[in-house]
Scaffold this motif. Structure first.
Motif, PDB file in Angstrom:
ATOM      1  N   LYS A 112      38.368  25.457  46.770  1.00  0.00           N
ATOM      2  CA  LYS A 112      38.203  26.620  45.898  1.00  0.00           C
ATOM      3  C   LYS A 112      37.916  27.899  46.674  1.00  0.00           C
ATOM      4  O   LYS A 112      38.364  28.983  46.290  1.00  0.00           O
ATOM      5  CB  LYS A 112      37.088  26.360  44.883  1.00  0.00           C
ATOM      6  CG  LYS A 112      37.381  25.260  43.873  1.00  0.00           C
ATOM      7  CD  LYS A 112      36.254  25.159  42.860  1.00  0.00           C
ATOM      8  CE  LYS A 112      36.528  24.091  41.810  1.00  0.00           C
ATOM      9  NZ  LYS A 112      36.443  22.723  42.387  1.00  0.00           N
ATOM     10  N   LYS A 116      40.476  31.429  47.185  1.00  0.00           N
ATOM     11  CA  LYS A 116      40.121  32.833  46.951  1.00  0.00           C
ATOM     12  C   LYS A 116      40.730  33.739  48.017  1.00  0.00           C
ATOM     13  O   LYS A 116      41.171  34.853  47.729  1.00  0.00           O
ATOM     14  CB  LYS A 116      38.606  33.000  46.943  1.00  0.00           C
ATOM     15  CG  LYS A 116      37.877  32.330  45.802  1.00  0.00           C
ATOM     16  CD  LYS A 116      36.397  32.585  45.952  1.00  0.00           C
ATOM     17  CE  LYS A 116      35.581  31.858  44.894  1.00  0.00           C
ATOM     18  NZ  LYS A 116      34.133  32.125  45.045  1.00  0.00           N
ATOM     19  N   GLY A 279      41.371  30.951  35.405  1.00  0.00           N
ATOM     20  CA  GLY A 279      40.405  32.007  35.664  1.00  0.00           C
ATOM     21  C   GLY A 279      39.828  32.609  34.407  1.00  0.00           C
ATOM     22  O   GLY A 279      40.015  32.096  33.293  1.00  0.00           O
ATOM     23  N   LEU A 288      39.556  31.377  39.353  1.00  0.00           N
ATOM     24  CA  LEU A 288      38.533  30.381  39.645  1.00  0.00           C
ATOM     25  C   LEU A 288      39.098  29.184  40.399  1.00  0.00           C
ATOM     26  O   LEU A 288      38.377  28.532  41.153  1.00  0.00           O
ATOM     27  CB  LEU A 288      37.878  29.887  38.345  1.00  0.00           C
ATOM     28  CG  LEU A 288      37.147  30.934  37.512  1.00  0.00           C
ATOM     29  CD1 LEU A 288      36.584  30.290  36.250  1.00  0.00           C
ATOM     30  CD2 LEU A 288      36.032  31.593  38.323  1.00  0.00           C
ATOM     31  N   GLU A 289      40.381  28.897  40.167  1.00  0.00           N
ATOM     32  CA  GLU A 289      40.940  27.687  40.784  1.00  0.00           C
ATOM     33  C   GLU A 289      42.461  27.736  40.784  1.00  0.00           C
ATOM     34  O   GLU A 289      43.076  28.191  39.811  1.00  0.00           O
ATOM     35  CB  GLU A 289      40.463  26.455  40.014  1.00  0.00           C
ATOM     36  CG  GLU A 289      40.875  25.137  40.614  1.00  0.00           C
ATOM     37  CD  GLU A 289      40.251  23.943  39.914  1.00  0.00           C
ATOM     38  OE1 GLU A 289      40.538  22.811  40.315  1.00  0.00           O
ATOM     39  OE2 GLU A 289      39.462  24.154  38.959  1.00  0.00           O
TER      40      GLU A 289
END
Length: 332
Positions: A112, A116, A279, A288-289
């Motif tokens: 994760k 980002k 997200g 988020l992922e």
């Protein structure tokens, strides 16, 4: 769409019951038998024959006995940070055609925090976070602005995530970190909580994108639920919560610039074929992922990205399988 030229080898482990849900569960991404049967039915409706394989170690012999076969994996595995790359790595080592992310893309999406960094290259925001590698680093959580979310770094399907994963202060964060470390190997990800609408982008394509839709998750009678709550394991797996869950296509609300960023990110990852980008939507989208192994069951959010535009489950399966490579092996 390409004409089917060989059988589909569907790789999937089989789940136990999901009645008991707590942060010790490591198998929440494993598919139930009903899910597997539904996917196999969809593959058949798309004009392919299908064989179910439970253990990736069986792939080389299974492919050898099925000329022109292609692998479609929904295999999860448990308690292994490399698990998302296992099936594509076997396929590449044995020159077996496969659908889905190659090992490189699978490993990026499985981390994760690394995801980002990739998102930032395309101007896609992500919550600020940091990694905790052991109990001697708990004080690092205080470097973030509370509330924060405490969750496993390399798990999906909300494994390890309950509503208690949202910590409102430093003491709560330390308590949750200690609880999580009893069942999940460090590092543990701490990231600042972002309240907003729960939105996922669903994409299919190889050299170009043939399907891209944004779908919002909502719960009946609970407006603005995700302004304060996490999408927890109970929300995803509890039968009661599933009955209240609704998927709404919100693509028309998404700025064209964000659609372009998402498209560029998908294509830059190379061999992915299909994926979901999850997200929160506020005045911007917060990733988020990255999920290169999203659920493609008949009742999944991904399937609803097709239903919401008047298309069928068979059409979704056909589009996924039409990304099959012409030559064995993966790569970009």
């Amino acid at each position: 769409m390409r004409t089917p030229s060989g059988p589909v080898l569907l790789v999937s482990d089989v789940a136990k019951e999901f009645e008991d849900l707590d942060i010790s569960r490591l198998d929440l991404e494993v598919s139930e038998r009903e899910t597997i049967r539904g996917i196999m039915s969809g593959i058949g409706d798309a004009g392919y024959t299908c064989k179910h394989i439970q253990d990736p170690k069986e792939l080389p012999s299974a492919a050898e006995g099925c000329p022109n076969s292609v692998v479609l994996s929904i295999w999860s595995g448990t308690d292994n940070r490399n698990r998302r790359a296992i099936v594509p790595s076997i396929c590449e080592a044995h020159q077996i055609n496969y659908i889905g992310a190659d090992p490189y893309a699978a490993m990026i999406s499985g981390d994760k925090e690394l995801s980002k960094t990739v998102c930032a290259d395309f101007g896609i925001s992500a919550p600020r976070g940091l990694l905790i590698h052991g109990e001697d680093q708990l004080d690092r959580a205080a470097l973030l602005d509370f509330p924060i979310v405490v969750k496993p770094l390399m798990e999906g399907g909300s494994i390890g995530i309950t509503q208690q994963s949202k910590a409102n202060d430093f003491d709560q964060a330390c308590d949750q970190l200690r609880r999580l470390m009893k069942h999940h190997k460090p590092p543990i990800l701490c990231e600042e909580f972002v309240g907003g609408r729960e939105v996922s982008f669903c994409l299919i394509g190889s050299s170009s994108v043939r399907h891209i839709e944004a779908v919002e998750v909502r719960f009946d009678g609970e407006d603005d639920y995700f302004e304060e709550h996490l999408f927890s394991m109970q929300d995803k797996r509890s039968r009661e919560r599933q009955r209240k869950q609704r998927f709404v296509n919100v693509t028309s609300e998404i700025p064209a610039s964000l659609i372009a960023q998402v498209r560029s990110l998908f294509l830059a990852l190379g061999k992915v074929d299909y994926m979901r980008i999850d997200g929160k939507l506020t005045d911007r989208f917060w990733c988020l992922e990255l999920s290169t192994d999203p659920s493609i069951s008949k009742v999944s959010l991904f399937a609803h990205s097709y239903y919401s535009i008047g298309k069928s489950y068979r059409e979704m399966i056909s589009d996924i399988l039409s990304t099959r490579p012409s030559n064995a092996g993966g790569g970009t």
